[in-house]
Design a protein around this motif. Structure first.
Motif, PDB file in Angstrom:
ATOM      1  N   PRO A 187       0.826  -1.222   0.000  1.00 46.52           N
ATOM      2  CA  PRO A 187       0.000   0.000   0.000  1.00 46.52           C
ATOM      3  C   PRO A 187       0.853   1.262   0.000  1.00 46.52           C
ATOM      4  O   PRO A 187       2.030   1.250   0.383  1.00 46.52           O
ATOM      5  CB  PRO A 187      -0.784  -0.128   1.307  1.00 46.52           C
ATOM      6  N   ASP A 188       0.236   2.356  -0.441  1.00 42.50           N
ATOM      7  CA  ASP A 188       0.900   3.658  -0.331  1.00 42.50           C
ATOM      8  C   ASP A 188       1.178   3.938   1.141  1.00 42.50           C
ATOM      9  O   ASP A 188       0.426   3.558   2.024  1.00 42.50           O
ATOM     10  CB  ASP A 188      -0.001   4.758  -0.905  1.00 42.50           C
ATOM     11  N   GLY A 189       2.270   4.615   1.387  1.00 40.27           N
ATOM     12  CA  GLY A 189       2.606   4.957   2.763  1.00 40.27           C
ATOM     13  C   GLY A 189       3.486   3.953   3.463  1.00 40.27           C
ATOM     14  O   GLY A 189       3.844   4.147   4.625  1.00 40.27           O
ATOM     15  N   LEU A 190       3.846   2.874   2.765  1.00 39.01           N
ATOM     16  CA  LEU A 190       4.715   1.861   3.366  1.00 39.01           C
ATOM     17  C   LEU A 190       5.979   1.733   2.514  1.00 39.01           C
ATOM     18  O   LEU A 190       5.905   1.372   1.338  1.00 39.01           O
ATOM     19  CB  LEU A 190       3.993   0.521   3.452  1.00 39.01           C
ATOM     20  N   ASP A 191       7.127   2.061   3.103  1.00 39.52           N
ATOM     21  CA  ASP A 191       8.392   1.952   2.392  1.00 39.52           C
ATOM     22  C   ASP A 191       8.746   0.494   2.147  1.00 39.52           C
ATOM     23  O   ASP A 191       8.335  -0.394   2.889  1.00 39.52           O
ATOM     24  CB  ASP A 191       9.521   2.606   3.200  1.00 39.52           C
ATOM     25  N   ASP A 217      10.239  -1.360   5.044  1.00 37.62           N
ATOM     26  CA  ASP A 217       9.259  -1.764   6.056  1.00 37.62           C
ATOM     27  C   ASP A 217       8.374  -2.895   5.539  1.00 37.62           C
ATOM     28  O   ASP A 217       7.978  -3.791   6.297  1.00 37.62           O
ATOM     29  CB  ASP A 217       8.376  -0.581   6.465  1.00 37.62           C
ATOM     30  N   VAL A 232      -0.379   0.137   8.195  1.00 40.13           N
ATOM     31  CA  VAL A 232      -0.491   1.529   7.755  1.00 40.13           C
ATOM     32  C   VAL A 232      -1.585   2.246   8.551  1.00 40.13           C
ATOM     33  O   VAL A 232      -1.403   3.385   9.002  1.00 40.13           O
ATOM     34  CB  VAL A 232      -0.776   1.592   6.237  1.00 40.13           C
ATOM     35  N   GLY A 242      -0.167   2.790  12.104  1.00 39.30           N
ATOM     36  CA  GLY A 242       1.175   3.348  12.255  1.00 39.30           C
ATOM     37  C   GLY A 242       2.192   2.363  12.793  1.00 39.30           C
ATOM     38  O   GLY A 242       3.151   2.762  13.467  1.00 39.30           O
ATOM     39  N   ARG A 266       5.260  -0.180  12.424  1.00 38.79           N
ATOM     40  CA  ARG A 266       6.386  -0.408  11.537  1.00 38.79           C
ATOM     41  C   ARG A 266       7.409  -1.310  12.243  1.00 38.79           C
ATOM     42  O   ARG A 266       7.550  -1.250  13.470  1.00 38.79           O
ATOM     43  CB  ARG A 266       7.089   0.903  11.157  1.00 38.79           C
TER      44      ARG A 266
END
Length: 341
Positions: A139-143, A146, A304, A307, A309
């Motif tokens: 998903p967007d927002g996850l490097d 991670d 995500v 929050g 990680r």
């Protein structure tokens, strides 16, 4: 064809070497992934040391893979995948689709489960070929750094908890605060459980609280772990992430009636548990494997949303041996990740 690099081990127990290979084309039902990050898991040592059946050398380990699809094999586009898609591949690296478990839809216990680094070259390289059914969309927002660990450590702890008998408000204990446990505590707290962190030493109490634990049990304090859990009312579930059979055994009498021990930390030593410990209180002990590609997607989406990680240390691919040794020595805080940077 152009070349790409992999970190491989040429013989059982050998050291890592960086070698170049020709870039392969993905076959039908497969994709080629440009690897951006790959976590280093303790299970990789099984393959490096030929501790699993059917290992052939050279071995390229790595089953916490994150990257982008570079090329599609025949039949993959029809499944909704495109070049450029961000994907993760974990312990679940594909299934046969025809064994009894697969025909029942229980793909994670496929009789010939395709684990990267075992069934095919893993993510300790710049590219990897993987079956399309192994792909989890990041998903967007996850490097990438991670997302990789989420495909094994993350999904194992998340899935182990959500498939347990615990419900929000129940007392849930997480044994161990390492590569698996530090994620397990975060997930347990986010799922609404009254969360207990169990580890060695009083100095880890503050860390457990930072992760979201409501209570901390120091297994070296002199008070038995089971007694400490019973003082809190008894655990509905103990998620045993520590690969230590003696430590796992010490939690059993801390379970509430009909409580459940979920073992995800691997240790070849047997558990020292008697039937009497289980019978009168109707306790349950079970092992929990990782999770399918859909489970990995669920894990990443939940992470995500809340929050969550992994805590990682990053090293480039050409330092794979160093990352592996640090993981093996228990000196990683808490997940070593190889990156393409």
């Amino acid at each position: 064809m152009s070349a790409y690099r992999v970190a491989q081990v040429a013989e059982a127990g050998g050291t890592f070497e960086l070698v170049e290979r020709e870039v392969p084309r993905p076959g039908p039902g497969h994709v080629r992934i440009a690897v951006q990050a790959c976590g280093v898991c303790h299970s990789d040592s099984m393959f490096v040391n030929a501790g699993a059946p059917g290992i052939t050398f050279p071995v390229v380990p790595g089953h916490e893979i994150a990257g982008r699809i570079e090329e599609l094999g025949d039949g993959v586009e029809e499944r909704g995948w495109q070049a450029g898609d961000r994907v993760a591949v974990g312990w679940f690296g594909g299934s046969c689709g025809h064994c009894r478990s697969c025909r029942r839809g229980d793909f994670i216990v496929c009789e010939t489960l395709k684990v990267p680094g075992w069934a095919y070259d893993g993510g300790f390289g710049e590219k990897v070929i993987a079956p399309a059914d192994a792909l989890a969309r990041i998903p967007d927002g996850l490097d990438a750094s991670d997302a990789g660990p989420m495909a094994c450590a993350g999904v194992t702890t998340y899935n182990g908890l959500r498939r347990s008998s615990a419900r929000p408000g129940d007392l849930v204990a997480v044994l161990g605060l390492g590569g698996l446990g530090h994620l397990g505590v975060q997930y347990a707290a986010a799922m609404g459980f009254e969360t207990v962190g169990i580890a060695r030493g009083p100095e880890k109490a503050e860390f457990a609280k930072q992760l979201g634990a409501h209570h901390y049990v120091d297994s070296t304090s002199g008070t038995p772990v089971a007694e400490a859990l019973q003082a809190l009312g008894g655990a509905k579930v103990v998620l045993a992430t520590a690969g230590n059979s003696a430590a796992i055994t010490a939690t059993v009498d801390g379970l509430a009636p009909r409580g459940e021990l979920v073992a995800i930390g691997a240790d070849p030593e047997p558990l020292g548990i008697s039937p009497l410990q289980l019978l009168m209180s109707a306790r349950v002990i079970r092992g929990h494997p990782s999770g399918t590609s859909q489970d990995v997607e669920d894990t990443m989406a939940f992470s995500v949303l809340h929050g969550i990680r992994p805590m990682t240390e990053k090293l480039p691919l050409d330092r794979a041996g160093e990352a592996y040794d640090k993981m093996l020595a228990g000196k990683a805080r808490f997940r070593m990740v190889l990156t393409a940077d």
